[in-house]
Design a protein around this motif. Structure first.
Motif, short mmCIF file in Angstrom:
data_model
loop_
_atom_site.label_atom_id
_atom_site.label_comp_id
_atom_site.label_asym_id
_atom_site.label_seq_id
_atom_site.Cartn_x
_atom_site.Cartn_y
_atom_site.Cartn_z
N ASP A 29 1.96 -16.24 -3.77
CA ASP A 29 1.79 -15.72 -5.13
C ASP A 29 0.93 -14.47 -5.20
OD1 ASP A 29 3.40 -17.71 -6.12
OD2 ASP A 29 1.74 -19.04 -6.65
N PHE A 30 0.54 -13.95 -4.05
CA PHE A 30 -0.20 -12.69 -4.02
C PHE A 30 0.80 -11.56 -4.19
CE2 PHE A 30 -2.17 -9.04 -1.95
CZ PHE A 30 -3.42 -9.04 -2.55
N SER A 31 0.44 -10.59 -5.02
CA SER A 31 1.39 -9.52 -5.32
C SER A 31 1.08 -8.23 -4.56
CB SER A 31 1.40 -9.27 -6.83
OG SER A 31 2.43 -8.40 -7.19
N TRP A 32 -0.09 -7.66 -4.79
CA TRP A 32 -0.42 -6.37 -4.18
C TRP A 32 -1.91 -6.10 -4.30
CZ3 TRP A 32 -1.80 -2.20 -7.59
CH2 TRP A 32 -1.65 -2.48 -8.95
N LEU A 33 -2.36 -5.04 -3.61
CA LEU A 33 -3.75 -4.61 -3.77
C LEU A 33 -3.80 -3.09 -3.84
CD1 LEU A 33 -4.92 -3.39 -0.88
CD2 LEU A 33 -5.07 -5.78 -0.30
N THR A 34 -4.89 -2.62 -4.39
CA THR A 34 -5.11 -1.18 -4.49
C THR A 34 -6.60 -0.92 -4.25
OG1 THR A 34 -4.71 0.80 -5.83
CG2 THR A 34 -5.47 -1.18 -7.00
N HIS A 35 -6.95 0.33 -4.11
CA HIS A 35 -8.35 0.65 -3.85
C HIS A 35 -8.75 1.95 -4.53
CE1 HIS A 35 -6.47 3.35 -0.95
NE2 HIS A 35 -7.62 3.97 -0.85
N HIS A 36 -10.04 2.11 -4.66
CA HIS A 36 -10.62 3.35 -5.15
C HIS A 36 -11.79 3.68 -4.22
CE1 HIS A 36 -12.07 6.50 -7.75
NE2 HIS A 36 -13.29 5.98 -7.63
N ILE A 37 -11.87 4.94 -3.84
CA ILE A 37 -12.95 5.35 -2.94
C ILE A 37 -13.30 6.81 -3.21
CG2 ILE A 37 -11.39 6.03 -1.07
CD1 ILE A 37 -13.54 4.87 0.88
N ASP A 38 -14.57 7.13 -3.13
CA ASP A 38 -15.04 8.51 -3.16
C ASP A 38 -15.15 8.92 -1.69
OD1 ASP A 38 -16.40 10.92 -3.21
OD2 ASP A 38 -17.90 10.25 -4.67
N LEU A 39 -14.25 9.75 -1.24
CA LEU A 39 -14.21 10.11 0.18
C LEU A 39 -15.43 10.92 0.63
CD1 LEU A 39 -10.41 10.83 0.51
CD2 LEU A 39 -11.67 8.90 1.48
N LYS A 40 -16.23 11.40 -0.31
CA LYS A 40 -17.46 12.10 0.05
C LYS A 40 -18.56 11.11 0.41
CE LYS A 40 -16.38 16.11 -2.74
NZ LYS A 40 -16.65 16.85 -3.96
N LYS A 41 -18.46 9.88 -0.09
CA LYS A 41 -19.42 8.83 0.25
C LYS A 41 -18.70 7.49 0.38
CE LYS A 41 -20.80 8.93 -4.55
NZ LYS A 41 -21.85 8.93 -5.53
N PRO A 42 -17.87 7.37 1.40
CA PRO A 42 -17.03 6.17 1.55
C PRO A 42 -17.80 4.87 1.77
CG PRO A 42 -16.89 7.54 3.51
CD PRO A 42 -17.66 8.32 2.49
N ALA A 43 -18.92 4.93 2.42
CA ALA A 43 -19.66 3.70 2.74
C ALA A 43 -20.19 2.98 1.51
CB ALA A 43 -20.80 4.01 3.69
#
Length: 93
Positions: A29-43
């Motif tokens: 029943d899991f559908s999908w995932l997405t993400h958000h990241i600031d590539l200038k400060k990924p950690a």
């Protein structure tokens, strides 16, 4: 976007796609995932949102304590590139 940031973005997408497929293997029943990241400060900026097919599927996953499995898969896969998500949210599609 710098070349290094582009490479990180491409690698991150590949890793999260793999994690998504692994999760789907465990939870139908899991559908999908997405993400958000600031590539200038990924950690310090990675946030992952995980979507189930509906609210009932999400509730059942909570009751069966499967959300920890989902988060574990994501964290394990991201460890390859030394990233830890600052937030993992679980939502219904």
């Amino acid at each position: 976007m710098t070349k290094t940031q582009k490479q990180l973005d491409k690698l991150l997408r590949a890793i999260l796609t793999g994690a998504c497929e692994q999760i789907k293997d465990h939870l139908t029943d899991f559908s999908w995932l997405t993400h958000h990241i600031d590539l200038k400060k990924p950690a310090t900026s990675l946030k992952v949102r995980c979507y189930f097919i509906d609210a009932l599927a999400l509730e059942q996953a909570k009751q069966k304590q499967q959300l920890a499995l989902v988060e574990s898969i994501i964290v394990t896969e991201l460890a390859v590139i030394n990233l830890t998500p600052q937030e993992v949210l679980f939502l219904a599609d």
